[in-house]
Write a protein that holds these residues in place. Sequence first.
Motif, short mmCIF file in Angstrom:
data_model
loop_
_atom_site.label_atom_id
_atom_site.label_comp_id
_atom_site.label_asym_id
_atom_site.label_seq_id
_atom_site.Cartn_x
_atom_site.Cartn_y
_atom_site.Cartn_z
N THR A 81 0.93 -1.24 -0.08
CA THR A 81 -0.10 -0.02 0.09
C THR A 81 0.88 1.14 0.24
OG1 THR A 81 -0.23 -0.29 2.45
CG2 THR A 81 -2.07 -1.18 0.93
N ARG A 82 2.28 1.10 0.14
CA ARG A 82 3.06 2.50 -0.14
C ARG A 82 3.11 2.22 -1.50
NH1 ARG A 82 4.16 6.12 3.20
NH2 ARG A 82 5.86 6.65 2.24
N ILE A 83 3.35 1.36 -2.32
CA ILE A 83 3.42 1.28 -3.67
C ILE A 83 2.36 1.58 -4.50
CG2 ILE A 83 4.33 -0.04 -5.80
CD1 ILE A 83 6.18 -1.83 -3.71
N ASN A 137 -0.53 3.40 6.44
CA ASN A 137 -0.53 4.34 5.11
C ASN A 137 -1.92 5.04 4.70
OD1 ASN A 137 2.06 3.78 4.33
ND2 ASN A 137 1.60 1.64 3.48
N TRP A 138 -2.81 4.50 5.73
CA TRP A 138 -4.15 5.39 5.76
C TRP A 138 -3.86 6.94 5.91
CZ3 TRP A 138 -8.31 2.39 8.95
CH2 TRP A 138 -8.42 1.14 8.28
N LEU A 178 -9.79 -1.32 -7.49
CA LEU A 178 -10.24 -1.35 -6.41
C LEU A 178 -10.97 -0.24 -5.52
CD1 LEU A 178 -6.75 -2.76 -5.21
CD2 LEU A 178 -8.88 -4.22 -5.50
N GLU A 179 -11.10 0.79 -6.49
CA GLU A 179 -11.81 1.97 -5.99
C GLU A 179 -13.22 1.45 -6.11
OE1 GLU A 179 -10.51 4.81 -4.87
OE2 GLU A 179 -8.37 4.73 -5.34
N ASN A 180 -13.68 0.74 -7.04
CA ASN A 180 -14.88 0.42 -7.42
C ASN A 180 -15.62 -0.38 -5.93
OD1 ASN A 180 -17.49 -0.57 -8.52
ND2 ASN A 180 -16.55 -0.67 -10.29
N ARG A 181 -16.76 0.14 -5.69
CA ARG A 181 -17.63 -0.53 -4.61
C ARG A 181 -17.90 -1.72 -4.84
NH1 ARG A 181 -22.33 4.02 -4.59
NH2 ARG A 181 -23.44 3.21 -6.22
N ASN A 182 -18.31 -2.05 -6.15
CA ASN A 182 -18.71 -3.60 -6.41
C ASN A 182 -17.54 -4.32 -6.31
OD1 ASN A 182 -21.46 -2.72 -7.00
ND2 ASN A 182 -20.71 -2.06 -9.27
N ALA A 183 -16.20 -4.04 -6.36
CA ALA A 183 -15.10 -4.97 -6.03
C ALA A 183 -15.26 -5.63 -4.80
CB ALA A 183 -13.87 -4.26 -5.99
N LEU A 184 -15.94 -4.99 -3.83
CA LEU A 184 -16.05 -5.59 -2.32
C LEU A 184 -16.68 -7.00 -2.27
CD1 LEU A 184 -15.47 -5.67 0.60
CD2 LEU A 184 -17.46 -4.40 0.98
N TYR A 202 -8.53 0.05 0.82
CA TYR A 202 -7.64 -0.65 1.51
C TYR A 202 -8.14 -2.08 1.84
CZ TYR A 202 -4.50 3.19 1.92
OH TYR A 202 -3.62 4.17 1.83
N VAL A 203 -9.65 -2.12 2.40
CA VAL A 203 -10.29 -3.38 2.67
C VAL A 203 -10.11 -4.27 1.31
CG1 VAL A 203 -12.30 -4.65 3.01
CG2 VAL A 203 -11.60 -2.47 4.28
N ASN A 204 -10.65 -3.78 0.24
CA ASN A 204 -10.45 -4.44 -1.32
C ASN A 204 -9.08 -5.04 -1.57
OD1 ASN A 204 -13.35 -4.13 -1.73
ND2 ASN A 204 -13.00 -2.21 -2.85
N PHE A 205 -8.13 -3.97 -1.31
CA PHE A 205 -6.71 -4.30 -1.75
C PHE A 205 -6.12 -5.65 -0.87
CE2 PHE A 205 -2.46 -2.17 -2.66
CZ PHE A 205 -2.00 -3.05 -3.15
N SER A 206 -6.69 -5.58 0.40
CA SER A 206 -6.29 -6.71 1.38
C SER A 206 -6.99 -8.01 0.90
CB SER A 206 -6.64 -6.57 2.75
OG SER A 206 -5.99 -5.28 3.12
#
Length: 637
Positions: A30-32, A94-95, A342-348, A44-48
């Motif tokens: 999440t730094r990169i 990183n938040w 990952l910004e898309n809320r449907n990704a969750l 960040y939840v989607n990323f994880s």
Amino acid sequence: NLPFRESYFPDAFGLLFVYALPLFSGYLSTRIVRPLARNNVLYYVNFSLFAGVLYLLPYIVFDSYLSAGWLIGSLALYNCMIFTCFFLIGSIPNWSRQELDGVELSKATAAASATIDTNLYKRDFIIAGILGASILLLNLIPFFYSHYLVGADVYYHAALTKSIVSGHSLFGNPFFLEERNYYYSVVYHLLALLSGFESANVEFVWFLVVPVSSLIFMFFFYLFAKRLLGSGSAAFFAALFIGTLNQILWTDPSIRNVSYAFMMVFFFAFQSYLLDKTRKKLAVAGAFFLLTIVSHPEIALHVIGIMCAYYLISKFLPKLTSLTRHKIRENADHGWMNATFLENRNALPVLVGLFLLFSGSNILSTVENYPITQILVFNEWPLSVWNPIGISSFVVFMFIPMGFMYVIRNKSPQNLFLLSISALLLTSVFLFSHIWIIYHRYFTETAYIGLSIVAMFAIKDVMRSYGFREKAYFQAVLLTFVIISLMPKLYFIYVSAKNTDVNLTAMSEDLRLIKDNTPADAVILFNPRDSLSRYVPFYAERYIVQGTDKITKEQQWQVLSFCNGPFSTTCSMRYALANRFFNDPSENNLKTIQAMYQADYLLLNRGTGEDLTVGREGLNIEEIARDSSYVLYIINS
């Protein structure tokens, strides 16, 4: 009872692989890769979740996930859930570090936070009643499919209740004549009272312990969650997540189930006091606080710890955040690439659904391809898949960080109390030590009562931003997670009940042999590895000699499961002496046992030839009865 045993007393590899690797990966990744919108917590939840899916892929590609055996596949799935949660924790630094009051929540949530409706209406009590009745019906499965009590620890508790009904002291041990009982609880006397002090009714009362306790717990949990969340649908899902816990959905009846019911009523009553500060409600809360303390020693530690945490949190948290809020500076931009999907809320829901697919396929293949008896002896799997952080609670743990931000931001007295309940999760530090005297996994389960509500603050905020179709889709995914957790557990309960009924029906003749041919308070000696030992004190109402704390995976469903903790030394000695006699059935060994434990009778298994072996040794015993399986002897002085 985690699958990764190195997590108990971790070696260097265990710490690095299970904990350090995901933490470091979460921070570095999440730094990169940066979000387009600053302070995008959902990103960040989607990323994880995405990182967890990638982590799971090698297990699937190399076919070890599905074909290397059910235990390996389960460990792989469980490790991927651990990885995902710790990856998220690693990303927290990183938040965007704005003031706590600036943590991203939707405007609707921010506006609603000050106006949450804490009132309870008729529909809330109806929903609470439906949830309570549903969990009661599920917990009646053992009653419908077995004529006998189903479980392991239940036979110690039920035997002690019957002993009290018969006029014996609570301090007496129902299994060993000259030993004492260490499980002092007012619950035994309450259940004896409910039985009408009739021995025949004790079994029926213990059949109802879990169903009635779970009904009370679920009823008050829903009302407790509704007043905190201000949303019936959010409270409903929190109740569903709670429903798979061991203390709520049957595994083994215990006085702990009743204590959990008392504790939940205390939570609700204390919450009522915090809302209107009336002495009457404080008195009710105090009464159930005391009932919880005198009903189970471990749960007493839980509620005392929660109240101490509430005092500290309510006293110091507002001051701490006031001192630090102006010292926190917004983090500089970081990262040189972004992942817009990952910004898309449907990704969750899509990513959560992928975990659901992997976990569901693993559970179904396990249940289909392996006998339940093989699964049961490895108790890490049911405990890990159906409890924190199991399948249904996986979603909860992914949203806990977001939920904590909300709760800390809105420091109402009842939110601080919610934090105090959740603070029991910190006792997991005992997993990294040898201090096992007061630690047990139930500390985490009690914390989960608060954690499920904390996470629902964040889940409710996410769903609020969805349209009707998106919201229905996400709720369907959450509901499917709960069903995936419930189905194998209900199957586990069903099979356990059926097997218990078959096994004890076969043993009924042997238990009658003992009860009909020995006087009250007789002490019976038989092979310490004989599964009959668990049931003699309750169904034959006689004492036994042997016990063991050497419980292996293969034995844990057969021997005396209570024979540990304060009983360990006693049980080890009894096991050693009884084992010595059956390996060398000499008069000297028998006299030693008779002198130490007042053994009156010897029960020998005809099927294994024990009666013939002993007969050749010329022991001073006399046969008094036999059935198709056993021979009963009286031991002469």
